[in-house]
Motif scaffolding. Structure first.
Motif, PDB file in Angstrom:
ATOM      1  N   MET A   1       0.887  -1.536  -0.178  1.00 53.22           N
ATOM      2  CA  MET A   1      -0.215   0.421  -0.256  1.00 53.22           C
ATOM      3  C   MET A   1       0.855   1.131  -0.085  1.00 53.22           C
ATOM      4  O   MET A   1       1.572   1.543   0.805  1.00 53.22           O
ATOM      5  CB  MET A   1      -0.446   0.067   1.451  1.00 53.22           C
ATOM      6  N   THR A   2       0.825   2.124  -0.791  1.00 55.95           N
ATOM      7  CA  THR A   2       1.902   3.466  -0.631  1.00 55.95           C
ATOM      8  C   THR A   2       0.589   4.598  -0.828  1.00 55.95           C
ATOM      9  O   THR A   2      -0.700   4.949  -0.886  1.00 55.95           O
ATOM     10  CB  THR A   2       2.604   3.816  -2.025  1.00 55.95           C
ATOM     11  N   THR A   3       1.706   5.414  -0.112  1.00 51.27           N
ATOM     12  CA  THR A   3       0.392   6.899   0.397  1.00 51.27           C
ATOM     13  C   THR A   3       1.011   7.848  -0.312  1.00 51.27           C
ATOM     14  O   THR A   3       2.538   7.758  -0.886  1.00 51.27           O
ATOM     15  CB  THR A   3       0.025   7.159   1.226  1.00 51.27           C
ATOM     16  N   THR A   4       0.498   9.001  -1.292  1.00 51.11           N
ATOM     17  CA  THR A   4       0.961   9.949  -2.220  1.00 51.11           C
ATOM     18  C   THR A   4       0.511  11.137  -1.267  1.00 51.11           C
ATOM     19  O   THR A   4      -0.808  10.971  -0.795  1.00 51.11           O
ATOM     20  CB  THR A   4       0.948  10.603  -3.673  1.00 51.11           C
ATOM     21  N   ILE A   5       1.384  11.943  -1.357  1.00 48.80           N
ATOM     22  CA  ILE A   5       0.982  12.930  -0.421  1.00 48.80           C
ATOM     23  C   ILE A   5       0.665  13.996  -1.940  1.00 48.80           C
ATOM     24  O   ILE A   5       1.888  14.492  -2.516  1.00 48.80           O
ATOM     25  CB  ILE A   5       2.202  13.631   0.871  1.00 48.80           C
ATOM     26  N   ASP A   6      -0.049  14.671  -1.822  1.00 47.88           N
ATOM     27  CA  ASP A   6      -0.485  15.648  -2.950  1.00 47.88           C
ATOM     28  C   ASP A   6       0.273  17.348  -2.406  1.00 47.88           C
ATOM     29  O   ASP A   6      -0.128  17.858  -1.276  1.00 47.88           O
ATOM     30  CB  ASP A   6      -1.730  16.497  -2.788  1.00 47.88           C
ATOM     31  N   SER A   7       1.173  17.484  -3.032  1.00 45.85           N
ATOM     32  CA  SER A   7       1.966  18.581  -2.049  1.00 45.85           C
ATOM     33  C   SER A   7       2.212  19.850  -2.781  1.00 45.85           C
ATOM     34  O   SER A   7       2.399  21.051  -1.795  1.00 45.85           O
ATOM     35  CB  SER A   7       4.086  18.209  -3.094  1.00 45.85           C
ATOM     36  N   ASP A   8       1.007  19.877  -3.232  1.00 46.62           N
ATOM     37  CA  ASP A   8       0.359  21.346  -3.776  1.00 46.62           C
ATOM     38  C   ASP A   8      -0.655  21.692  -2.821  1.00 46.62           C
ATOM     39  O   ASP A   8      -1.435  22.838  -2.592  1.00 46.62           O
ATOM     40  CB  ASP A   8      -0.901  21.752  -4.931  1.00 46.62           C
ATOM     41  N   GLN A   9      -1.407  20.318  -1.637  1.00 47.50           N
ATOM     42  CA  GLN A   9      -2.238  20.731  -0.728  1.00 47.50           C
ATOM     43  C   GLN A   9      -1.889  21.012   0.884  1.00 47.50           C
ATOM     44  O   GLN A   9      -0.745  19.914   1.097  1.00 47.50           O
ATOM     45  CB  GLN A   9      -2.898  19.837  -0.366  1.00 47.50           C
ATOM     46  N   LYS A  10      -2.019  21.986   1.230  1.00 43.28           N
ATOM     47  CA  LYS A  10      -1.149  22.771   2.449  1.00 43.28           C
ATOM     48  C   LYS A  10      -2.219  22.348   3.469  1.00 43.28           C
ATOM     49  O   LYS A  10      -2.580  23.703   4.151  1.00 43.28           O
ATOM     50  CB  LYS A  10      -0.612  23.912   2.372  1.00 43.28           C
ATOM     51  N   LEU A  11      -2.971  21.483   3.902  1.00 44.45           N
ATOM     52  CA  LEU A  11      -3.757  21.521   5.214  1.00 44.45           C
ATOM     53  C   LEU A  11      -3.500  21.972   7.070  1.00 44.45           C
ATOM     54  O   LEU A  11      -1.356  22.096   6.652  1.00 44.45           O
ATOM     55  CB  LEU A  11      -4.482  20.349   5.222  1.00 44.45           C
ATOM     56  N   HIS A  12      -4.161  22.812   6.884  1.00 47.11           N
ATOM     57  CA  HIS A  12      -3.705  23.424   7.992  1.00 47.11           C
ATOM     58  C   HIS A  12      -5.508  23.793   9.433  1.00 47.11           C
ATOM     59  O   HIS A  12      -6.484  23.612   8.849  1.00 47.11           O
ATOM     60  CB  HIS A  12      -4.394  25.171   8.307  1.00 47.11           C
ATOM     61  N   LEU A  13      -5.041  23.394  10.052  1.00 43.74           N
ATOM     62  CA  LEU A  13      -5.796  23.413  11.504  1.00 43.74           C
ATOM     63  C   LEU A  13      -5.646  24.573  12.179  1.00 43.74           C
ATOM     64  O   LEU A  13      -4.697  24.175  12.982  1.00 43.74           O
ATOM     65  CB  LEU A  13      -6.039  22.098  12.667  1.00 43.74           C
TER      66      LEU A  13
END
Length: 75
Positions: A1-13
């Motif tokens: 299982m591989t996980t890719t992170i969308d580098s353009d998505q910068k989530l903030h809480l």
């Protein structure tokens, strides 16, 4: 299982609550924290943070924070 992170998505809480004292960052009631939301970029998170911070300006012990979730998700 591989996980890719969308580098353009910068989530903030954005969240906050009443601190036990002004000397640190320990919340009086962790279960009662105000979770404002998760935002897709820093600008929208900052806008939400600013609105909450200004709304609670009369409560010196209430603080709001921005957490850079994207930094926690990057391997």
């Amino acid at each position: 299982m591989t996980t890719t992170i969308d580098s353009d998505q910068k989530l903030h809480l954005v969240f906050g609550g009443e601190l036990q004292s002004l000397e640190g960052v320990r919340f009086r009631d962790v279960k009662g924290l105000d979770v404002v939301g998760i935002f897709p970029d820093y600008a929208s998170a900052q806008s939400a943070w600013k609105a909450k911070a200004q709304a609670t300006v009369d409560s010196a012990q209430t603080r709001y924070f921005i957490v850079h979730l994207h930094r926690l998700l990057e391997p």
